[in-house]
Structures are given as structure tokens and as C-alpha cells.
Design a protein around this motif. Structure first.
Motif, PDB file in Angstrom:
ATOM      1  N   ILE A 212       9.398   8.486   2.142  1.00 24.18           N
ATOM      2  CA  ILE A 212       8.740   9.553   2.914  1.00 24.18           C
ATOM      3  C   ILE A 212       8.903  10.897   2.213  1.00 24.18           C
ATOM      4  O   ILE A 212       7.968  11.704   2.134  1.00 24.18           O
ATOM      5  CB  ILE A 212       9.308   9.593   4.340  1.00 24.18           C
ATOM      6  CG1 ILE A 212       8.993   8.288   5.080  1.00 24.18           C
ATOM      7  CG2 ILE A 212       8.753  10.774   5.112  1.00 24.18           C
ATOM      8  CD1 ILE A 212       9.637   8.180   6.440  1.00 24.18           C
ATOM      9  N   VAL A 213      10.100  11.154   1.692  1.00 25.53           N
ATOM     10  CA  VAL A 213      10.338  12.418   0.978  1.00 25.53           C
ATOM     11  C   VAL A 213       9.441  12.519  -0.248  1.00 25.53           C
ATOM     12  O   VAL A 213       8.842  13.573  -0.527  1.00 25.53           O
ATOM     13  CB  VAL A 213      11.822  12.534   0.602  1.00 25.53           C
ATOM     14  CG1 VAL A 213      12.056  13.743  -0.303  1.00 25.53           C
ATOM     15  CG2 VAL A 213      12.691  12.633   1.846  1.00 25.53           C
ATOM     16  N   VAL A 214       9.327  11.432  -1.003  1.00 27.93           N
ATOM     17  CA  VAL A 214       8.474  11.446  -2.189  1.00 27.93           C
ATOM     18  C   VAL A 214       7.012  11.677  -1.803  1.00 27.93           C
ATOM     19  O   VAL A 214       6.285  12.441  -2.459  1.00 27.93           O
ATOM     20  CB  VAL A 214       8.632  10.129  -2.973  1.00 27.93           C
ATOM     21  CG1 VAL A 214       7.634  10.060  -4.117  1.00 27.93           C
ATOM     22  CG2 VAL A 214      10.046  10.000  -3.506  1.00 27.93           C
ATOM     23  N   LEU A 215       6.556  11.049  -0.726  1.00 28.90           N
ATOM     24  CA  LEU A 215       5.179  11.262  -0.282  1.00 28.90           C
ATOM     25  C   LEU A 215       4.962  12.699   0.174  1.00 28.90           C
ATOM     26  O   LEU A 215       3.888  13.284  -0.068  1.00 28.90           O
ATOM     27  CB  LEU A 215       4.835  10.288   0.846  1.00 28.90           C
ATOM     28  CG  LEU A 215       4.663   8.818   0.440  1.00 28.90           C
ATOM     29  CD1 LEU A 215       4.474   7.950   1.661  1.00 28.90           C
ATOM     30  CD2 LEU A 215       3.483   8.654  -0.516  1.00 28.90           C
ATOM     31  N   ALA A 216       5.961  13.276   0.851  1.00 29.49           N
ATOM     32  CA  ALA A 216       5.835  14.684   1.264  1.00 29.49           C
ATOM     33  C   ALA A 216       5.707  15.588   0.044  1.00 29.49           C
ATOM     34  O   ALA A 216       4.877  16.519   0.011  1.00 29.49           O
ATOM     35  CB  ALA A 216       7.036  15.078   2.114  1.00 29.49           C
TER      36      ALA A 216
ATOM     37  N   PHE B 125       0.828  -1.209   0.000  1.00 29.81           N
ATOM     38  CA  PHE B 125       0.000   0.000   0.000  1.00 29.81           C
ATOM     39  C   PHE B 125       0.863   1.261   0.000  1.00 29.81           C
ATOM     40  O   PHE B 125       0.616   2.205  -0.765  1.00 29.81           O
ATOM     41  CB  PHE B 125      -0.921  -0.038   1.221  1.00 29.81           C
ATOM     42  CG  PHE B 125      -1.536   1.278   1.582  1.00 29.81           C
ATOM     43  CD1 PHE B 125      -2.591   1.799   0.850  1.00 29.81           C
ATOM     44  CD2 PHE B 125      -1.072   2.002   2.660  1.00 29.81           C
ATOM     45  CE1 PHE B 125      -3.170   3.009   1.183  1.00 29.81           C
ATOM     46  CE2 PHE B 125      -1.633   3.216   3.010  1.00 29.81           C
ATOM     47  CZ  PHE B 125      -2.691   3.721   2.264  1.00 29.81           C
ATOM     48  N   CYS B 126       1.889   1.279   0.846  1.00 31.50           N
ATOM     49  CA  CYS B 126       2.740   2.469   0.944  1.00 31.50           C
ATOM     50  C   CYS B 126       3.519   2.711  -0.339  1.00 31.50           C
ATOM     51  O   CYS B 126       3.570   3.838  -0.855  1.00 31.50           O
ATOM     52  CB  CYS B 126       3.683   2.323   2.132  1.00 31.50           C
ATOM     53  SG  CYS B 126       2.864   2.367   3.741  1.00 31.50           S
ATOM     54  N   TRP B 127       4.136   1.672  -0.898  1.00 34.20           N
ATOM     55  CA  TRP B 127       4.942   1.884  -2.088  1.00 34.20           C
ATOM     56  C   TRP B 127       4.076   2.095  -3.321  1.00 34.20           C
ATOM     57  O   TRP B 127       4.500   2.748  -4.287  1.00 34.20           O
ATOM     58  CB  TRP B 127       5.910   0.725  -2.272  1.00 34.20           C
ATOM     59  CG  TRP B 127       7.048   0.836  -1.307  1.00 34.20           C
ATOM     60  CD1 TRP B 127       7.233   0.113  -0.178  1.00 34.20           C
ATOM     61  CD2 TRP B 127       8.126   1.766  -1.371  1.00 34.20           C
ATOM     62  NE1 TRP B 127       8.370   0.516   0.475  1.00 34.20           N
ATOM     63  CE2 TRP B 127       8.948   1.540  -0.243  1.00 34.20           C
ATOM     64  CE3 TRP B 127       8.487   2.771  -2.269  1.00 34.20           C
ATOM     65  CZ2 TRP B 127      10.095   2.260   0.017  1.00 34.20           C
ATOM     66  CZ3 TRP B 127       9.633   3.505  -2.014  1.00 34.20           C
ATOM     67  CH2 TRP B 127      10.428   3.251  -0.881  1.00 34.20           C
ATOM     68  N   GLY B 128       2.875   1.573  -3.315  1.00 29.74           N
ATOM     69  CA  GLY B 128       1.944   1.952  -4.370  1.00 29.74           C
ATOM     70  C   GLY B 128       1.602   3.432  -4.309  1.00 29.74           C
ATOM     71  O   GLY B 128       1.484   4.111  -5.343  1.00 29.74           O
ATOM     72  N   SER B 129       1.461   3.956  -3.092  1.00 30.79           N
ATOM     73  CA  SER B 129       1.220   5.388  -2.931  1.00 30.79           C
ATOM     74  C   SER B 129       2.431   6.203  -3.358  1.00 30.79           C
ATOM     75  O   SER B 129       2.294   7.304  -3.916  1.00 30.79           O
ATOM     76  CB  SER B 129       0.865   5.686  -1.467  1.00 30.79           C
ATOM     77  OG  SER B 129      -0.270   4.953  -1.052  1.00 30.79           O
ATOM     78  N   VAL B 130       3.641   5.681  -3.108  1.00 28.66           N
ATOM     79  CA  VAL B 130       4.848   6.387  -3.541  1.00 28.66           C
ATOM     80  C   VAL B 130       4.889   6.484  -5.067  1.00 28.66           C
ATOM     81  O   VAL B 130       5.200   7.546  -5.639  1.00 28.66           O
ATOM     82  CB  VAL B 130       6.106   5.677  -2.992  1.00 28.66           C
ATOM     83  CG1 VAL B 130       7.363   6.248  -3.626  1.00 28.66           C
ATOM     84  CG2 VAL B 130       6.166   5.809  -1.473  1.00 28.66           C
ATOM     85  N   VAL B 131       4.576   5.380  -5.749  1.00 25.32           N
ATOM     86  CA  VAL B 131       4.550   5.401  -7.218  1.00 25.32           C
ATOM     87  C   VAL B 131       3.511   6.404  -7.718  1.00 25.32           C
ATOM     88  O   VAL B 131       3.766   7.184  -8.662  1.00 25.32           O
ATOM     89  CB  VAL B 131       4.268   3.990  -7.761  1.00 25.32           C
ATOM     90  CG1 VAL B 131       4.068   4.027  -9.267  1.00 25.32           C
ATOM     91  CG2 VAL B 131       5.402   3.051  -7.393  1.00 25.32           C
ATOM     92  N   LEU B 132       2.351   6.424  -7.084  1.00 27.96           N
ATOM     93  CA  LEU B 132       1.316   7.381  -7.475  1.00 27.96           C
ATOM     94  C   LEU B 132       1.770   8.816  -7.212  1.00 27.96           C
ATOM     95  O   LEU B 132       1.453   9.729  -8.001  1.00 27.96           O
ATOM     96  CB  LEU B 132       0.030   7.081  -6.713  1.00 27.96           C
ATOM     97  CG  LEU B 132      -1.182   7.953  -7.057  1.00 27.96           C
ATOM     98  CD1 LEU B 132      -1.561   7.791  -8.519  1.00 27.96           C
ATOM     99  CD2 LEU B 132      -2.358   7.614  -6.153  1.00 27.96           C
ATOM    100  N   ALA B 133       2.524   9.021  -6.121  1.00 28.21           N
ATOM    101  CA  ALA B 133       3.041  10.365  -5.841  1.00 28.21           C
ATOM    102  C   ALA B 133       4.017  10.820  -6.917  1.00 28.21           C
ATOM    103  O   ALA B 133       4.011  11.992  -7.326  1.00 28.21           O
ATOM    104  CB  ALA B 133       3.699  10.383  -4.460  1.00 28.21           C
ATOM    105  N   VAL B 134       4.862   9.927  -7.396  1.00 20.71           N
ATOM    106  CA  VAL B 134       5.786  10.276  -8.474  1.00 20.71           C
ATOM    107  C   VAL B 134       5.012  10.696  -9.728  1.00 20.71           C
ATOM    108  O   VAL B 134       5.338  11.701 -10.388  1.00 20.71           O
ATOM    109  CB  VAL B 134       6.732   9.098  -8.766  1.00 20.71           C
ATOM    110  CG1 VAL B 134       7.571   9.383 -10.004  1.00 20.71           C
ATOM    111  CG2 VAL B 134       7.620   8.813  -7.571  1.00 20.71           C
ATOM    112  N   ILE B 135       3.964   9.931 -10.050  1.00 17.28           N
ATOM    113  CA  ILE B 135       3.157  10.275 -11.228  1.00 17.28           C
ATOM    114  C   ILE B 135       2.488  11.629 -11.043  1.00 17.28           C
ATOM    115  O   ILE B 135       2.451  12.463 -11.971  1.00 17.28           O
ATOM    116  CB  ILE B 135       2.114   9.169 -11.468  1.00 17.28           C
ATOM    117  CG1 ILE B 135       2.808   7.843 -11.775  1.00 17.28           C
ATOM    118  CG2 ILE B 135       1.169   9.552 -12.595  1.00 17.28           C
ATOM    119  CD1 ILE B 135       1.851   6.677 -11.891  1.00 17.28           C
TER     120      ILE B 135
END
Length: 917
Positions: free
Chosen positions: A685-689, A608-618
């Protein structure tokens, strides 16, 4: 067991069914479709209310009535008091709700509903007294008394037809007269003495057995009858009429298993029937039911039009859809009788719960499109799942208890299954030879899951046939999509923990531009059902939450769905709002049954977390491209353009997703291994921020700050400084549009969007003041908004599209205005239960508890400025995070620091108590 007893019971029930069938034919031909539908609803309401009110007393009566004559007389008194008390109260409550909201009456006029309510306590009394007679071995008395209502109803219908006064009201009164006569006969029969006087029934034992047996019988008896009001709401009176014609044949399929269960129950309790005999009886019932179903399927197309008339020829397809499940369900009834008599009700409860969930889900999906045929297919699927899971559960439970109970003072002899003689070929020997060829892993999969998978495939084939035969044209792409999703579902059901990982990946995917159009709430609920089925297939069973949480959650969701179905707005589409609400609440009902703290859930949250990270990059890339192309505009205008561009996802929901994922990764960072794993976690965490910043959601900005403050408050000063320094380093990297978006929070004058949001909040408060208890109804906010909206900001009201504003942009005010204080109290109780679980786990030193607390804080702040938790996928993600927190018993104190070592010095000897120094 005596074949004569089974034959007599079956003959009596066949006679009663034949009389009911004849009366139904007369009523259907003379009253027409509309009159038959009204009569069907009037008959089903007392039956449904008695099923709900009985609370398992019928099974407890059968279990304890045969202990002594004293116990039987006590049970008779309890039955009469219970029927006149709760039976009448529930009927009165139905009338009161129908007077306030006429839709509760299901299209029946209030005068006819009042007559229907009179039958509720009578039906309940006949059920309780009849099962008490069964319990003391008087099955023949029960059979004769139970045939009286059918005979009276047939005589009354024929007399009314001859007099020319056959109406839905007069038909119902004839049925009511039969029920009253049956109750009087059973009361007279209760005076006969069968056993000697003895001890009274223990209230605690009686109530405990009743509660355990209540849920399976409630669902089994109500699966067919409860469909009538549901079909009335979803498909209309015509579908109800078709289903009502098919209903007697479906109930006729229950005659043999019911007769067997009535005779089998006391035989098991007395020790006459053991597990091996019960299996033989179940196989015999299966063969007899299959033969009966084949005959019914063959003669149905000729008999139904000939008996009921051409308008009812569509009922043939309903019968065909129901028959596969009814055949296997007949076998399950025999197994259920054995398990109930031996007090092994856990497999029954599990199979019943899963079968009911499958039935309800398919009923909601299929009935609006395919009418009564879809309802029949949904019933068949539920029965197939029930029978498959009950067979597996029975085998496991019997293996866990290999010894039959022996008499006191004798040695227990293990029960050895009978082996086929040499040269004899049977299904068992073929299965053993086949399993011996396969590898061990494949052998375990094939032997343990074949039955359930086969049942699922049979159900899928039946539903596909119904969809292709009676639904609209389906494109090739749609068929391929459904086939692909079915293959994924089957793989998830066979691979352990795979459904949970897929669900965790689907949550962030649903917030992307592509996933938003692919992953609907229905597919999300289907995936959760696959998770439930996957646990059962691998033998893990259902996770049983605490009773308080189950009652609060089920009660709240049940109230919200019922209120949404009752309180409708002026919009014609408001009739389906309760279906979407049920889908939105599905994570609260299903996820606690399939997830528990452990390595599997840890890995799912990592997905779930790393899926959110990928979505944050997009999101960063997409928003950055907009900022670069529109650089000639003002930063505030660029931010608004990025939010409102065509095809953009919900920025508030995306920001809330990033906040919850960041909360989990913040807690995981200190516990991660030093070196590369910790650096990777920090990078996430940085990418999510940055994703929170580029989401341009002001609610996510405030939620991120709140999560960071709460996280830093539990850390040392060094951790606070590190976190603050990292945030300060990110600020220069942010574009001017992000800064302008953040400055709008601190600005003195609100912009147009903020002014509209404040006026929506005021309107929601006015709605709550006018409707404080129950609100205006779910998704009725837009319909009521023009009457309460008052513009106070500097903007043009004429440009507002009030019909599209379905929420108040504040979850708390949305709940108050649409569900009232009653709904708010229930939702608040659910939130308190989740927060208490997270807080106790945090005090016990569980990192999952702190992650749940931080996620709750972030979601709570985001809810002030939007309805992010009304998005089913986001609610599913939050529930997964909360379920990761390990529940801690109340009496377990939190861990404390070790006591400091004593200072060096002379050690004194202990002084006995009472001796002065």
C-alpha cells in the motif's frame, strides 16, 4: 428414419440449389461484379431481417404444430399476424435509419432499399408457415413449396436476359415474385386437415421454447448471410462479389445435414431415434460431408472460372478456406436436431455463443487484410469451434441422463453403449487402449480436450496458410512472435485458471513503457477469448450472468458500435472507429462470462495488485531520475518535463491503475494474517501511495484522497488516525516537483494545461447541445472541435493541435458529446448495475464489495479529469474487481448484530394470545 424421406428432401433441395446456382451464374455474368454485389446486398437484407425478427417462432412452430389441428390453425394465425406486424416494423426501421444515415443501406440506393424492404414480411411468413408444415409431418409439402421461389427466380432471370432488361432491380423483383407465390401456396396448403381437433397451444410454453431455440438458429442462419454486409463495410464490393460466388457452394454443404435434421426432428420427438441412433447418423453425415468437400475442393479451380468467368477465380480460395469448418458443422447440425428435440439446448447455446465470438473476432481481424478469404477462414474457425464444443457438450449431457424415457408403468432400462466384438478394431477400442497406457491426469486431459485442441490447431494452420498465401510479406520476427503467442495461448487453454492469472498480470504490464507497445487491444481481447476457451476445456462451462445485466450491457454496446458505424466524421479513417469501440467494450462482454467470485479470482486480483506494485516501483525510479537530472529547474517545470518526456507512459492511466490496486489492498489489509503477510500488504500500500504521488497525475491525487476518505469513513477513529499518521509520514519524503504538482490543484490561477482542459469541457457541452440525442459519433470529437472551440485562457491557440484532441479530458462529457443521451443512459445503467452489486455485497459483509466500491469511487474521480476507462486494459481491471463482489439476492437481508442478552430478572410465563394480563 426413412431413407426415402431423407432422399426426397435432399433431392428437392438439390433441385432448388441447382436452380439458384444457375440463376446466380447468369446474374454474375451479365451484371458484372458491381451489379452482382448490389443484388447480393438486396437479397441478404430481407434474409437477415427475417432471421432477427423470427424470435425462435420457426422452431416453436415445428415443435407444437403437430399436437392438433386446432393448435396448427392457431399457429398459422400467429404466423400471419407476426409477419405483417414485427416483420414490417423492422423493415421500416431499417429504411428510417437508412434515410437518416445512408451508410445503413450498405451502398444500396434508397429506391432499391425500399423494394428490398417489401420482401421482409413475405420471407418471414414463408419461413413460419413452412416450419409449421414440417411440425405436422408434411415435409414433402414444405419441400415442394420451398422450391417455388428458386424456380420463379430462374424463370424470371432467363426471361429478363432474353428481353435484354436484366438489372439488379428486375432480378430482385423476380425473387420477390417467387417468395409471394410460395407464401400463397403455403396458405392454401394450411387448409388441409392432418390431425384431429384438440387443445390449443399454451402461449407460455410456446414462447419459452421459442426463446431458448432463438439464439442458436439466429447465429447459424446468419453466420454466412451476415458476413455480406460486414464484408461490404470492411473490404468493399469486390470482396462481397467473391464471397457471394462462394456462398452457394457453402450453402450446398448444408443440404444434407438440413435434410437429415428436418426428418430427424419429428422422429426424435416420437421416440423413433435415440441417442445411439443420433450418433450413428452424425457419423454418417460427417463421412458424406467430407467426401463432398474433397470433391468440391478438387473441382473448384476448374469449375468456378469456367462457370462465372476469370474475374471470379479468387472465389476458389474462399471456398477452400470455408470447407474444413463446414464439414464438421454438418455433423453438428445432426447433433443439434437431437438436442433440440429432447429439450437439451444448453450445450447448443454454449457452443453457438463461443463459435460466434470466435467468428466475429477473426472476421474483424482477417477481413480488412485478406478480404473474402479472411472472411471464409473466420467462418471456418467458428464452425470448427462450434462442432467441437457441441460434441463434447452432447457427450456430457447424454451421460448425465443415462436412461431413455420409458412408457408409463414400465421400468426404465439403462442404456448400455454397444461394445465392439472380439477382434474388431475401431476408433473407440484404439482410444481405450491408448488411454489405458497413459497416467490418469494425462488421460483426462487427452480424452477431454483433444478434439478442441485439434480443431484449434487446424484453424491456426488454415489461417496461417491464408496469411502467407494471400497477405503481404511477413517477417521472420513476426512469425516467431505469433508462434510464441500461440504457444502461450495453447498453454493457457490447457492449464486451469492460467489464462485468468495471465490477464491479471497483463493489465498493469500494459501501462508500462514496454508493455504499451506490445499489448494492443486486439491481443487483450484474444487473451479473454483464451480465458473463455480454457473454462470450456476444463469442463467448467460459461458463467451465466443475470439476464438484466446481459440485456443492458449487450444493448448498450450494440447501440454504441452501431451508432459509431453509422455516424461517421469527415476523416476517411472514421470508418474503422466502430472496430476500436468494440475492442474497448470487449471486457464488458467477455469477462462476466469467464470470471466468478472464488479463490481463482482472489488469486488473480492478488497478481493484479502486486503487478501494480512492481510498476509503481519502476515509475518511482524513473521519475526520481528525472527529478535528479533536472534539479536546476523550477519544481513545476520539472514535473511537466517528467510527464511530457519521450517514451513516457500515460500518467493519468497509470495513476488510476495505482488507485484501483490500492483500493483492493486497503480492504485486504485487515483480513490478512497477522505478522509478515499483513506487513507485506501494508508495504505494498505504501509503495502504491508513492506511485500515485510520482505519477504526477492530479486526477489520481484527488482519487486517492477520495478512496482514503471513503475507506476511513467505515472504520473506527483509531483506524482513521493510523491512516492519517501514515500519510503525514510520507509527505516529507516527496520531492518538490510532486508538491508543486499538488499545489497546482489548489492554486488560484489555472496553468495553461488546466485552461485548455476547461475550454475542451465547454466545447464538449456545446457539441452536446447541438446533438443531444446521439452525439457527434465516437472519435469524431477532433473533427468537430474547430467548429465549437473557443479559447478563454491565457495561452496561444495556434500551438494547439486540435486534430489530435480526440477526447474532452472528461469521461462524462466525452460520453455525452460523442454518444448523446441514449449512449449516456446505457453506460449509466451499466455503472448503476455494478455499483448496486458492490453495495449489496458490502452490506452483506463481503470484503470484495467494499473493494469494488472504493475502486468505483477512484475510477469515477479519475474520469472527471480524463478518459481512463476508455483504455481497455484499465476497464478490464475494474471489471475484475467488480466481479469479485459476490452477488446477493434482493430478498436476503444484511447481517445484523446479535441482540443484547436480556437483563437478569424474573422470567414470566408466556401469555396466550387474546388473554388479558
Amino acid at each position: 428414419m426413412s431413407p426415402a424421406a431423407i432422399g426426397g428432401t435432399l433431392a428437392t433441395r438439390l433441385l432448388a440449389a441447382a436452380m439458384s446456382f444457375a440463376a446466380g451464374v447468369i446474374v454474375a455474368r451479365d451484371l458484372g461484379v458491381q451489379g452482382r454485389a448490389t443484388f447480393a446486398v438486396m437479397i441478404s437484407v430481407p434474409t437477415v431481417l427475417s432471421i432477427v425478427t423470427v424470435l425462435g417462432m420457426d422452431n416453436a412452430n415445428a415443435r407444437f404444430a403437430g399436437t392438433s389441428h386446432t393448435a396448427f390453425r392457431q399457429i398459422v394465425r400467429w404466423s400471419v399476424a407476426f409477419s405483417l406486424g414485427p416483420g414490417s416494423v423492422l423493415a421500416g426501421l431499417w429504411l428510417l435509419l437508412g434515410h437518416l444515415w445512408p451508410v445503413v443501406l450498405l451502398g444500396v440506393p434508397f429506391r432499391l432499399a425500399l423494394i428490398a424492404a417489401l420482401m421482409c414480411p413475405v420471407t418471414l411468413l414463408t419461413t413460419l408457415l413452412g416450419t409449421a408444415e414440417i411440425g405436422r409431418g408434411r415435409v414433402r409439402t414444405y419441400n415442394l413449396a420451398s422450391s417455388v421461389p428458386s424456380a420463379c427466380h430462374l424463370i424470371g432471370v432467363c426471361s429478363l436476359l432474353a428481353a435484354g432488361s436484366l438489372t439488379p432491380t428486375s432480378c430482385f423483383l423476380s425473387a420477390l415474385a417467387g417468395q409471394l407465390l410460395c407464401a400463397v401456396l403455403l396458405l392454401i396448403a394450411s387448409g388441409a386437415r392432418v390431425h384431429d381437433d384438440g387443445e390449443r397451444v399454451c402461449v407460455r410454453a410456446f414462447g419459452g421454447f421459442a426463446i431458448k431455440a432463438y439464439l442458436p438458429n439466429l447465429i447459424h442462419y446468419g453466420m454466412l448471410r451476415l458476413d455480406v454486409p460486414v464484408i461490404q463495410l470492411l473490404a468493399g464490393a469486390t470482396a462481397v462479389a467473391m464471397y457471394a460466388v462462394a456462398l452457394p457452394l457453402a450453402e450446398a454443404m448444408f443440404l444434407l445435414p438440413t435434410a437429415v435434421a428436418l426428418v430427424m426432428f419429428p422422429a426424435v420427438t416420437s421416440g423413433v431415434v435415440d441417442a445411439r441412433a443420433a450418433a450413428r447418423i452424425a457419423r454418417t453425415v460427417l463421412v458424406a460431408a467430407a467426401v463432398t468437400a474433397a470433391v468440391a475442393a478438387a473441382v473448384g479451380p476448374f469449375l468456378i472460372p469456367a462457370i462465372y468467368g476469370r474475374p471470379y477465380s479468387g472465389a476458389v480460395h474462399v471456398i477452400w478456406a470455408m470447407l474444413p469448418g463446414l464439414v464438421l458443422f454438418s455433423t453438428g447440425r445432426a447433433l443439434q436436431a437431437y438436442l433440440a428435440a429432447t429439450d437439451l439446448l444448453r450445450p447448443v447455446i454454449t457452443a453457438t455463443a463461443v463459435g460466434a465470438v470466435v467468428t466475429i473476432a477473426l472476421l474483424m481481424v482477417l477481413t480488412p487484410h485478406y478480404g473474402a478469404v479472411g472472411a471464409g477462414a473466420a467462418d471456418s474457425a467458428g464452425y470448427l469451434v462450434f462442432a467441437a464444443l457441441l460434441g463434447r457438450g452432447t457427450r456430457l449431457r447424454v451421460r448425465a441422463r443415462p436412461c431413455e424415457p420409458a412408457a408409463p408403468g414400465t421400468e426404465k432400462v439403462p442404456v448400455v453403449p454397444a461394445r465392439p466384438t472380439a477382434g474388431q478394431l475401431s476408433l473407440k477400442t484404439v482410444q481405450d487402449r491408448w488411454c489405458g497406457v497413459l497416467p490418469r491426469r494425462v488421460r483426462s486431459v487427452s480424452s477431454g480436450r483433444t478434439l478442441v485442441v485439434a480443431a484449434g490447431l487446424m484453424t491456426a494452420v488454415g489461417v496461417a496458410y491464408a496469411a502467407l498465401a494471400y497477405g503481404p510479406a511477413i517477417s521472420t520476427l513476426g512469425v516467431l512472435s505469433v508462434a510464441g503467442l500461440g504457444a502461450v495461448a495453447l498453454a493457457c487453454a490447457l492449464i486451469p485458471d492460467a489464462p485468468l492469472y495471465v490477464l491479471a498480470a497483463v493489465v498493469p504490464l500494459s501501462q508500462s513503457d514496454v508493455g504499451a507497445s506490445l499489448i494492443s487491444p486486439r491481443w487483450l481481447v484474444a487473451l479473454m477469448l483464451v480465458c473463455l476457451l480454457g473454462r470450456l476445456l476444463v469442463g467448467r462451462g460459461i458463467v451465466w450472468p443475470k439476464q438484466a445485466g446481459v440485456l443492458v450491457t449487450a444493448g448498450t454496446v450494440g447501440y454504441l458500435v452501431s451508432a459509431s458505424a453509422v455516424i461517421r466524421g469527415t476523416d476517411p479513417l472514421s470508418a474503422g472507429h466502430w472496430q476500436y469501440l468494440l475492442l474497448a467494450c470487449a471486457p464488458l462482454l467477455l469477462l462476466p462470462l469467464v470470471t466468478e467470485p472464488g479463490p481463482a479470482l482472489d488469486r488473480a486480483l492478488l497478481v493484479f495488485c502486486w503487478g501494480s506494485v512492481v510498476l509503481a516501483v519502476i515509475e518511482i525510479v524513473q521519475a526520481g531520475s528525472v527529478f535528479a537530472m533536472k534539479g536546476d529547474l523550477a519544481p513545476a517545470d520539472i514535473a511537466v518535463l517528467a510527464i511530457t518526456q519521450e517514451g513516457a507512459a500515460n500518467h493519468n492511466a497509470m495513476g488510476a491503475l495505482f488507485v484501483m490496486a490500492a483500493a483492493v489492498m486497503l480492504v485486504r489489509c485487515p483480513t490478512a494474517r497477522k505478522g509478515l503477510p499483513r506487513l507485506v500488504n501494508a508495504a505494498g500500500i505504501v509503495v502504491l501511495a508513492l506511485g500515485i504521488a510520482y505519477s504526477l497525475s492530479r486526477a489520481a491525487y484527488l482519487a486517492g484522497i477520495a478512496v482514503a476518505v471513503c475507506y476511513a469513513a467505515r472504520r473506527s477513529l483509531r483506524g482513521v488516525l493510523t491512516l492519517g499518521l501514515g500519510a503525514a509520514c510520507l509527505v516529507p519524503l516527496l520531492p518538490a516537483a510532486v508538491g508543486a504538482r499538488f499545489d497546482s490543484i489548489l492554486g488560484s490561477a489555472p496553468d495553461a494545461n488546466s485552461a485548455v482542459r476547461l475550454d475542451l469541457w465547454s466545447s464538449a457541452l456545446r457539441m452536446f447541445e447541438e446533438n443531444p440525442l446521439f452525439g457527434v459519433g465516437y472519435l469524431n470529437f477532433a473533427g468537430q472541435l474547430p467548429a465549437y472551440y473557443q479559447a478563454t485562457g491565457d495561452y496561444e491557440v495556434m500551438f494547439l493541435q486540435l486534430p489530435l484532441l480526440e477526447f474532452a479530458h472528461n469521461t462524462y462529457l466525452t460520453v455525452l458529446s460523442q454518444t448523446g443521451l441514449v449512449g449516456a443512459a446505457g453506460i449509466g445503467a451499466i455503472v448503476v448495475l455494478g455499483a448496486r452489486r458492490a453495495w449489496r455485497a458490502t452490506r452483506a459483509g463481503d470484503p470484495g464489495g467494499e473493494a469494488a466500491l472504493l475502486a468505483l469511487v477512484g475510477a469515477g474521480v479519475c474520469s472527471v479529469f480524463g478518459e481512463v476507462l476508455l483504455v481497455p486494459s484499465l476497464l478490464a481491471g475494474l471489471v475484475l474487481i467488480i466481479l469479485r463482489a459476490k452477488p446477493v439476492p434482493v430478498d436476503v437481508p444484511p447481517p445484523c448484530l446479535p441482540a443484547p442478552a436480556p437483563a437478569p430478572g424474573p422470567v414470566s410465563a408466556p401469555v396466550p394470545a387474546g388473554v388479558a394480563r
